[in-house]
Write a protein that holds these residues in place. Sequence first.
Motif, mmCIF file in Angstrom:
data_model
loop_
_atom_site.group_PDB
_atom_site.id
_atom_site.type_symbol
_atom_site.label_atom_id
_atom_site.label_comp_id
_atom_site.label_asym_id
_atom_site.label_seq_id
_atom_site.Cartn_x
_atom_site.Cartn_y
_atom_site.Cartn_z
ATOM 1 N N ALA A 47 0.809 -1.222 0.000
ATOM 2 C CA ALA A 47 0.000 0.000 0.000
ATOM 3 C C ALA A 47 0.837 1.265 0.000
ATOM 4 O O ALA A 47 0.351 2.328 -0.383
ATOM 5 C CB ALA A 47 -0.937 0.017 1.210
ATOM 6 N N CYS A 48 2.095 1.154 0.421
ATOM 7 C CA CYS A 48 2.969 2.328 0.524
ATOM 8 C C CYS A 48 4.094 2.290 -0.499
ATOM 9 O O CYS A 48 5.092 3.010 -0.371
ATOM 10 C CB CYS A 48 3.534 2.430 1.937
ATOM 11 N N LEU A 60 -10.419 1.991 -8.766
ATOM 12 C CA LEU A 60 -10.010 2.322 -7.400
ATOM 13 C C LEU A 60 -8.965 1.348 -6.875
ATOM 14 O O LEU A 60 -9.128 0.132 -6.963
ATOM 15 C CB LEU A 60 -11.216 2.267 -6.466
ATOM 16 N N VAL A 61 -7.907 1.902 -6.282
ATOM 17 C CA VAL A 61 -6.939 1.118 -5.524
ATOM 18 C C VAL A 61 -7.132 1.491 -4.060
ATOM 19 O O VAL A 61 -7.125 2.676 -3.713
ATOM 20 C CB VAL A 61 -5.490 1.409 -5.961
ATOM 21 N N VAL A 62 -7.332 0.493 -3.203
ATOM 22 C CA VAL A 62 -7.660 0.777 -1.813
ATOM 23 C C VAL A 62 -6.739 0.019 -0.876
ATOM 24 O O VAL A 62 -6.216 -1.047 -1.218
ATOM 25 C CB VAL A 62 -9.129 0.426 -1.511
ATOM 26 N N SER A 63 -6.527 0.599 0.285
ATOM 27 C CA SER A 63 -5.769 -0.082 1.324
ATOM 28 C C SER A 63 -6.726 -0.827 2.227
ATOM 29 O O SER A 63 -7.905 -0.469 2.353
ATOM 30 C CB SER A 63 -4.997 0.926 2.174
ATOM 31 N N GLY A 64 -6.227 -1.878 2.867
ATOM 32 C CA GLY A 64 -6.963 -2.462 3.979
ATOM 33 C C GLY A 64 -6.669 -1.615 5.202
ATOM 34 O O GLY A 64 -6.455 -0.415 5.111
ATOM 35 N N GLY A 65 -6.652 -2.237 6.374
ATOM 36 C CA GLY A 65 -6.250 -1.509 7.574
ATOM 37 C C GLY A 65 -4.791 -1.109 7.434
ATOM 38 O O GLY A 65 -3.895 -1.951 7.451
ATOM 39 N N LEU A 66 -4.519 0.184 7.290
ATOM 40 C CA LEU A 66 -3.169 0.655 6.989
ATOM 41 C C LEU A 66 -2.308 0.644 8.243
ATOM 42 O O LEU A 66 -2.708 1.163 9.289
ATOM 43 C CB LEU A 66 -3.233 2.069 6.415
ATOM 44 N N ARG A 67 -1.119 0.074 8.139
ATOM 45 C CA ARG A 67 -0.226 -0.027 9.284
ATOM 46 C C ARG A 67 0.750 1.130 9.325
ATOM 47 O O ARG A 67 1.190 1.633 8.293
ATOM 48 C CB ARG A 67 0.581 -1.320 9.228
ATOM 49 N N CYS A 108 6.016 3.010 5.729
ATOM 50 C CA CYS A 108 4.787 3.819 5.663
ATOM 51 C C CYS A 108 4.899 5.079 6.509
ATOM 52 O O CYS A 108 4.593 6.168 6.034
ATOM 53 C CB CYS A 108 3.583 2.987 6.112
ATOM 54 N N GLY A 109 5.324 4.951 7.744
ATOM 55 C CA GLY A 109 5.445 6.125 8.586
ATOM 56 C C GLY A 109 5.108 5.801 10.026
ATOM 57 O O GLY A 109 4.428 4.802 10.307
ATOM 58 N N PRO A 110 5.533 6.655 10.969
ATOM 59 C CA PRO A 110 5.365 6.350 12.399
ATOM 60 C C PRO A 110 3.985 6.671 12.959
ATOM 61 O O PRO A 110 3.686 6.289 14.085
ATOM 62 C CB PRO A 110 6.435 7.230 13.053
ATOM 63 N N THR A 111 3.153 7.397 12.209
ATOM 64 C CA THR A 111 1.839 7.798 12.692
ATOM 65 C C THR A 111 0.787 7.484 11.644
ATOM 66 O O THR A 111 1.111 7.304 10.458
ATOM 67 C CB THR A 111 1.802 9.313 12.983
ATOM 68 N N PRO A 112 -0.490 7.421 12.052
ATOM 69 C CA PRO A 112 -1.543 7.201 11.044
ATOM 70 C C PRO A 112 -1.537 8.254 9.947
ATOM 71 O O PRO A 112 -1.779 7.931 8.778
ATOM 72 C CB PRO A 112 -2.830 7.253 11.873
ATOM 73 N N GLU A 113 -1.260 9.509 10.320
ATOM 74 C CA GLU A 113 -1.229 10.569 9.317
ATOM 75 C C GLU A 113 -0.112 10.339 8.307
ATOM 76 O O GLU A 113 -0.305 10.479 7.092
ATOM 77 C CB GLU A 113 -1.041 11.941 9.969
ATOM 78 N N ALA A 114 1.085 9.995 8.807
ATOM 79 C CA ALA A 114 2.218 9.767 7.912
ATOM 80 C C ALA A 114 1.965 8.565 7.003
ATOM 81 O O ALA A 114 2.275 8.600 5.806
ATOM 82 C CB ALA A 114 3.487 9.558 8.735
ATOM 83 N N ALA A 115 1.394 7.497 7.575
ATOM 84 C CA ALA A 115 1.119 6.309 6.772
ATOM 85 C C ALA A 115 0.102 6.624 5.678
ATOM 86 O O ALA A 115 0.242 6.179 4.529
ATOM 87 C CB ALA A 115 0.614 5.183 7.666
ATOM 88 N N ARG A 134 0.453 9.105 -1.685
ATOM 89 C CA ARG A 134 1.516 9.504 -2.624
ATOM 90 C C ARG A 134 1.963 8.320 -3.479
ATOM 91 O O ARG A 134 2.342 8.486 -4.637
ATOM 92 C CB ARG A 134 2.701 10.085 -1.850
ATOM 93 N N ALA A 135 1.911 7.103 -2.901
ATOM 94 C CA ALA A 135 2.332 5.906 -3.650
ATOM 95 C C ALA A 135 1.337 5.534 -4.736
ATOM 96 O O ALA A 135 1.704 4.875 -5.710
ATOM 97 C CB ALA A 135 2.516 4.739 -2.687
ATOM 98 N N GLY A 136 0.065 5.942 -4.565
ATOM 99 C CA GLY A 136 -0.921 5.622 -5.590
ATOM 100 C C GLY A 136 -2.205 4.997 -5.093
ATOM 101 O O GLY A 136 -3.090 4.676 -5.892
ATOM 102 N N VAL A 137 -2.365 4.820 -3.767
ATOM 103 C CA VAL A 137 -3.627 4.339 -3.219
ATOM 104 C C VAL A 137 -4.671 5.440 -3.347
ATOM 105 O O VAL A 137 -4.362 6.627 -3.181
ATOM 106 C CB VAL A 137 -3.447 3.914 -1.748
ATOM 107 N N ASP A 138 -5.915 5.071 -3.618
ATOM 108 C CA ASP A 138 -6.993 6.048 -3.760
ATOM 109 C C ASP A 138 -7.807 6.220 -2.485
ATOM 110 O O ASP A 138 -8.114 7.343 -2.090
ATOM 111 C CB ASP A 138 -7.938 5.632 -4.897
ATOM 112 N N LEU A 139 -8.202 5.109 -1.856
ATOM 113 C CA LEU A 139 -9.039 5.173 -0.663
ATOM 114 C C LEU A 139 -8.379 4.419 0.480
ATOM 115 O O LEU A 139 -7.763 3.365 0.263
ATOM 116 C CB LEU A 139 -10.418 4.567 -0.924
ATOM 117 N N LEU A 140 -8.547 4.942 1.695
ATOM 118 C CA LEU A 140 -7.995 4.325 2.893
ATOM 119 C C LEU A 140 -9.145 3.767 3.722
ATOM 120 O O LEU A 140 -10.007 4.520 4.181
ATOM 121 C CB LEU A 140 -7.208 5.347 3.706
#
Length: 467
Positions: free
Chosen positions: A228-229, A246-253, A258-265, A271-277
Amino acid sequence: MRAGRLLLPALRWREETGFGHEEAAIATALDFGAGGFVLVGGNADAIFQLTRRLRHAAGRPLLIAAELERGPGQQVAGLDELPPPRALASLGDPAMLRGAGVLTAIEALSVGINWILAPVVDLDLEPGNPAVQTRAFGEQPGEVSTAAAAWIIGCEAAGALACAKHFPGQGRSRLDSADELPVVSADAELLRESDLEPFRAAVAVGVGSIMTARAAYPALDPSGAPAACSAAILRILRDELGYGGLVVSGGLRTGPGCGPTPEAAALTALRAGVDLLLCPADPARVASALEREIGGDPVLAERIASSLQRYTAALEAVPAEDYPERLPPAGSSLAAADWLLSAPLLRGEAPRLAQPLELVVIDDEHGSPWVHDALVARGVSLGSGGSRVVLALPEPSMSKGRARLTPESSARLAREAAGAALVVLFAHPRQVRAIPGSAPVLLGWHRQRLMQEAVARWIVGRLDSDQ
């Protein structure tokens, strides 16, 4: 720009409160402009009322999603269950799979769910994988491609959005843990020739969405970022497979890649190309962070604008408000379950059984004994003195990273199977190897109520007639 449209928070049913405990989360999500919701659990009447209320409160169409791999009854009590995908595919009839997609979509739409987070198109390649097993259609790329295409065609022809998952294929991983990121070590050529084939088939029939895997693929992205990232992995989906939906993530880690926080992830994934979280942690904070970042990052703003266009196109492809009437169940799911049990036993010949039946349950999860209840309802005598029937339920546990019974339960199974008249295996057929001895083994496929009650009907048909 409403970046909040790209977030779909989860709403989880509780027996004590229904969805009542989610009221504050719903209000917050509608305030930041969430694109919809992912529903987990509930009953048909409650979900029908909830989805109508959500759309009315939002004043706009929403994507309402649920994971319905085994039919709408998997999440929504009162709707039909279906056997697991591996079981349906074993029947070798694409029409059955199209029908499964149609039934799932029609019943889901009748309660306001317009996005089906299914089918799993991973290849069932790793026996130790706790996340795939009977959720997959099989292990061969060709058979999975055919089955997945049939299911998707049925689902989307009936009006709901389907979701092929988990790109680029999660069937080779050996764990599904919240504490550790699975790593698929297969080389790029093998992944392209094998694991990507079902996704090509899904793209070819116009699947509305594709979900990324929660795993890393060093051969496709040496950085080790989760799919996803990973811009490199998602470029394969867009450029090589030519996918425009649509490209979607599951529960994003959060974490490496990805990043240390939900916002960063969330920012990394977009930015990588996922459309929906889907099911983001702390969705309000994530929505605020997205809006802040857009103002100072024109590249991100353009990226999000593209995602919003795909989101809008997905909404236009599904019913917004006029739900179809849900017809009474026609018995097709019961017929499919009984058809599955009419196959030859995994081991041995079907025995005659004598009452009283001695039921022995081997189950690490301590689930509902629906076989027991169904037999009692049919007047079958239970107790010692007749035939011993062992019910083995080695259901994989994703949260515990377990693909089979614990050692303690395996040892008990070995003891109880000795001298049993019948062992019923509610799991993947390959797990028959874990059942020692020579007792006949009936394949029940899954611990779900549908299959347990079908097994009870099968057992009643094997009782000695002079009892």
